[in-house]
Design an enzyme around this catalytic site. Structure first.
Site, PDB file in Angstrom:
ATOM      1  N   LYS A 123       0.828  -1.205   0.000  1.00 29.07           N
ATOM      2  CA  LYS A 123       0.000   0.000   0.000  1.00 29.07           C
ATOM      3  C   LYS A 123       0.864   1.258   0.000  1.00 29.07           C
ATOM      4  CE  LYS A 123      -2.028  -1.356   3.756  1.00 29.07           C
ATOM      5  NZ  LYS A 123      -1.365  -2.668   3.896  1.00 29.07           N
ATOM      6  N   THR A 124       1.838   1.282   0.901  1.00 32.42           N
ATOM      7  CA  THR A 124       2.729   2.440   0.968  1.00 32.42           C
ATOM      8  C   THR A 124       3.491   2.589  -0.341  1.00 32.42           C
ATOM      9  OG1 THR A 124       2.945   1.940   3.311  1.00 32.42           O
ATOM     10  CG2 THR A 124       4.481   3.527   2.405  1.00 32.42           C
ATOM     11  N   GLU A 338       4.276 -36.783  11.553  1.00 31.74           N
ATOM     12  CA  GLU A 338       4.325 -36.136  10.231  1.00 31.74           C
ATOM     13  C   GLU A 338       4.075 -37.151   9.114  1.00 31.74           C
ATOM     14  OE1 GLU A 338       4.190 -33.009  10.027  1.00 31.74           O
ATOM     15  OE2 GLU A 338       4.685 -32.630  12.123  1.00 31.74           O
TER      16      GLU A 338
HETATM   17  P1  ADP Z   1       2.085  -2.022   3.269  1.00 36.32           P
HETATM   18  O1  ADP Z   1       2.210  -0.542   3.275  1.00 36.32           O
HETATM   19  O2  ADP Z   1       0.927  -2.530   2.481  1.00 36.32           O
HETATM   20  O3  ADP Z   1       2.152  -2.650   4.610  1.00 36.32           O
HETATM   21  P2  ADP Z   1       4.597  -1.779   1.972  1.00 36.32           P
HETATM   22  O4  ADP Z   1       4.225  -0.943   0.805  1.00 36.32           O
HETATM   23  O5  ADP Z   1       5.246  -1.082   3.106  1.00 36.32           O
HETATM   24  O6  ADP Z   1       3.357  -2.594   2.480  1.00 36.32           O
HETATM   25  O7  ADP Z   1       5.520  -2.970   1.457  1.00 36.32           O
HETATM   26  C1  ADP Z   1       6.717  -3.313   2.086  1.00 36.32           C
HETATM   27  C2  ADP Z   1       7.729  -3.788   1.065  1.00 36.32           C
HETATM   28  O8  ADP Z   1       7.330  -5.034   0.503  1.00 36.32           O
HETATM   29  C3  ADP Z   1       7.875  -2.858  -0.105  1.00 36.32           C
HETATM   30  O9  ADP Z   1       8.813  -1.879   0.155  1.00 36.32           O
HETATM   31  C4  ADP Z   1       8.294  -3.781  -1.230  1.00 36.32           C
HETATM   32  O10 ADP Z   1       9.676  -4.014  -1.189  1.00 36.32           O
HETATM   33  C5  ADP Z   1       7.598  -5.073  -0.880  1.00 36.32           C
HETATM   34  N1  ADP Z   1       6.318  -5.188  -1.596  1.00 36.32           N
HETATM   35  C6  ADP Z   1       5.101  -5.268  -1.024  1.00 36.32           C
HETATM   36  N2  ADP Z   1       4.136  -5.391  -1.945  1.00 36.32           N
HETATM   37  C7  ADP Z   1       4.749  -5.367  -3.144  1.00 36.32           C
HETATM   38  C8  ADP Z   1       4.276  -5.445  -4.500  1.00 36.32           C
HETATM   39  N3  ADP Z   1       2.963  -5.571  -4.785  1.00 36.32           N
HETATM   40  N4  ADP Z   1       5.187  -5.393  -5.488  1.00 36.32           N
HETATM   41  C9  ADP Z   1       6.503  -5.266  -5.213  1.00 36.32           C
HETATM   42  N5  ADP Z   1       6.998  -5.182  -3.966  1.00 36.32           N
HETATM   43  C10 ADP Z   1       6.150  -5.236  -2.927  1.00 36.32           C
HETATM   44 ZN    ZN Z   2       0.421 -32.261  13.167  1.00 35.71          ZN
HETATM   45 MG    MG Z   3       2.538   0.577   4.950  1.00 39.96          MG
END
Ligand code: ADP
Ligand code: ZN
Ligand code: MG
Length: 520
Positions: A123-124, A338
């Site tokens: 999202k970020t 297992e």
């Molecule tokens: P959120 O804000 O949804 O918690 P972030 O945007 O902070 O997630 O994601 C953290 C990291 O994970 C990013 O900096 C990136 O490296 C990786 N990542 C997450 N989602 C994706 C995506 N859809 N494509 C590429 N990298 C991703």
């Molecule tokens: Zn088990």
């Molecule tokens: Mg985030």
């Protein structure tokens, strides 16, 4: 008397003026010295206190970080596996590139886009990519950055941030973790500060139009706690879901992050994508990173499949606890347990194929049987769930059949099985005796699966008894099924267990081999 003293006054005034004029340079010098000294002190202090002085000075100023994406410009190229979300955001980018194009026609864009999805789905990253694609400034702040212990500070920060945004328009305001300020007001235990901050945010959002070229984006993984006022039309009314990636999405994300890593020729990222159901983009990024670290530690030139396999296991199941010394008896119990899961999985029709069985302790688990879905299932059939239940009981039943014992190792299996069986009856209408009625809100899963621990009963004692009976019936049928499979294929199960004790880890193909030797 007055006249006699008159001239004296004049002389006094003239004398004073002369004195003042003469002393002026001295005062000047003194003031200058004082200013220099003070600023020197301030610098010393702020240096030693790590910028504390600056912080005190700018109290109430917005904490928003203004990022003009120069060096670390993020674009849609860097975000993968969330195509729908990207598509929805294209419009926003178009608008930011040329706001007049939209406003000329009298169209109005939604002011607020809310990105909703589990943690780590990007999202970020998406919000930054929108700024990067549109090439506009990006004002970002984390929701908790508004909330201080002093009443009124948060509100003034909000005001400040909007003022700054208008000065930089067209631009994006991004509020990460909106739930930190946007919690439903009724859910707040009359936390005055938070409420004031929220009210200010609502007021600011109402107080401007998109023709000023400011778009507000926010992200949350807990939309259900947000104040409804935030979601109303004219505020965050555009909701963009950022889900966990499916298998193709995972492959695309792995490819994005693999650009930075030296992979050896034989590596197939599709295998990694298939073995990581439920993983977020952040998980996948850390798998590739871990793999690179593993390879570096072993002085390899490139990351190969074995590094990736180890990294995947570490991220999904936790680090191997090699130091944990288990007694021979515990090892044996785990091996049979297992083997039981694996064998039942092998002989349950429609079950996900067994990928790997291991008796190396990881995290909290003593062993693990990993099944890999062929596709990402969005819905489960009753037959599949019944099979899954049998597989879950395979561990405990194997211990009973082969070792004539029960151990605590089955606790997690029992918990999972009970939840499935309960939901089959109470939520998914899979019991004819009880009928297709939603009987309880015991599993009011919020978006993230954090359960709200309340069980609202909306049924009679009689129904309650029927539900309990049905759950018990489903569970015991699954248990019998597991038991029967194990008793029919005792030899196979024992051989798998012994092989596990010897090699600690077996993959799907090796298990097939073992089963074949018995048949042949
Ligand atoms: P959120 O804000 O949804 O918690 P972030 O945007 O902070 O997630 O994601 C953290 C990291 O994970 C990013 O900096 C990136 O490296 C990786 N990542 C997450 N989602 C994706 C995506 N859809 N494509 C590429 N990298 C991703
Ligand atoms: Zn088990
Ligand atoms: Mg985030």
């Amino acid at each position: 008397m007055n006249q006699k003293h008159g001239p004296n006054w004049v002389w006094l005034a003239v004398g004073l003026m002369i004195a003042v004029v003469m002393w002026l340079p001295v005062w000047f010098a003194l003031t200058a010295m004082f200013v220099i000294l003070f600023s020197w002190f301030a610098r010393q202090l702020s240096g030693s206190l790590g910028g504390k002085i600056d912080e005190v000075m700018s109290f109430g100023k917005s904490r928003a970080k203004l990022l003009r994406e120069d060096g670390a410009r993020v674009t849609f190229e860097d975000v993968a596996g969330v195509e729908e979300a990207k598509e929805e955001l294209l419009e926003v980018i178009e608008f930011l590139r040329d706001p007049s194009k939209f406003t000329k026609l009298g169209g109005r864009l939604p002011k607020g886009c809310l990105l909703i999805g589990p943690p780590g789905t990007g999202k970020t990253l998406l919000a930054r990519a929108v700024a990067g694609e549109a090439d506009v400034p990006f004002l970002s702040i984390v929701g908790s950055g508004f909330v201080e212990m002093f009443v009124g500070v948060g509100a003034s920060r909000v005001r400040d941030m909007f003022a700054e945004a208008k000065a930089h328009a067209p631009c994006i305001i991004f509020i990460d973790e909106l739930d930190a300020i946007g919690k439903s007001r009724s859910a707040l235990s009359s936390h005055g500060e938070q409420e004031q901050t929220l009210n200010q945010l609502l007021a600011e959002m109402d107080g401007f139009e998109t023709d000023q070229g400011v778009i507000i984006m926010a992200a949350t993984n807990r939309p259900e706690v947000l104040d409804p006022a935030l979601l109303r039309a004219g505020r965050f009314d555009r909701h963009i879901i950022v889900p966990l990636p499916d298998v193709n999405g995972r492959k695309a994300i792995l490819e994005v992050h693999a650009r930075k890593i030296q992979l050896s020729d034989g590596v197939n990222l599709e295998v990694v994508a298939r073995s990581t159901p439920g993983c977020s983009g952040a998980d996948l990024a850390s798998i590739l990173n871990e793999a690179a670290l593993f390879a570096a530690r072993r002085q390899k030139k490139a990351v190969d499949s074995s590094d990736l396999e180890m990294a995947t296991d570490k991220v999904i199941m936790g680090m191997e606890r090699k130091s944990l010394v288990l007694s021979a008896e515990t090892k044996r119990t785990t091996a049979y347990h297992e083997a039981g899961h694996a064998l039942v999985a092998k002989f349950t029709e429609g079950a996900d194929p067994v990928h790997k069985v291991s008796i190396i302790p990881r995290g909290m688990a003593l062993g693990v049987t990993q099944q890999l879905p062929i596709d990402d299932k969005q819905a489960y059939t009753k037959a599949y769930l019944e099979g899954q239940l049998a597989i879950l009981f395979g561990g405990r039943e194997a211990e009973k059949v082969f070792l004539n014992q029960m151990s605590t190792g089955a606790a997690n299996d029992i918990e999972k099985a009970s939840e499935i069986a309960q939901r089959m009856v109470e939520e998914w209408g899979m019991s004819d005796a009880v009928g297709p009625i939603k009987w309880s809100s015991a599993f009011r899963h919020s978006f993230l699966g954090t359960q709200i621990p309340e069980r609202v009963k909306n049924y009679s004692e009689e129904t309650a008894r029927k539900i309990d009976e049905e759950v018990k019936r489903i569970v015991s049928e699954a248990r019998n099924r597991a038991e029967n499979i194990l008793k029919e294929r005792k030899q196979e199960a024992m051989l798998i267990a012994e092989k596990l004790l010897e090699k600690e880890t077996l993959d799907g193909a090796e298990i097939d081999e073992i089963i074949k030797t018995i048949k042949g």
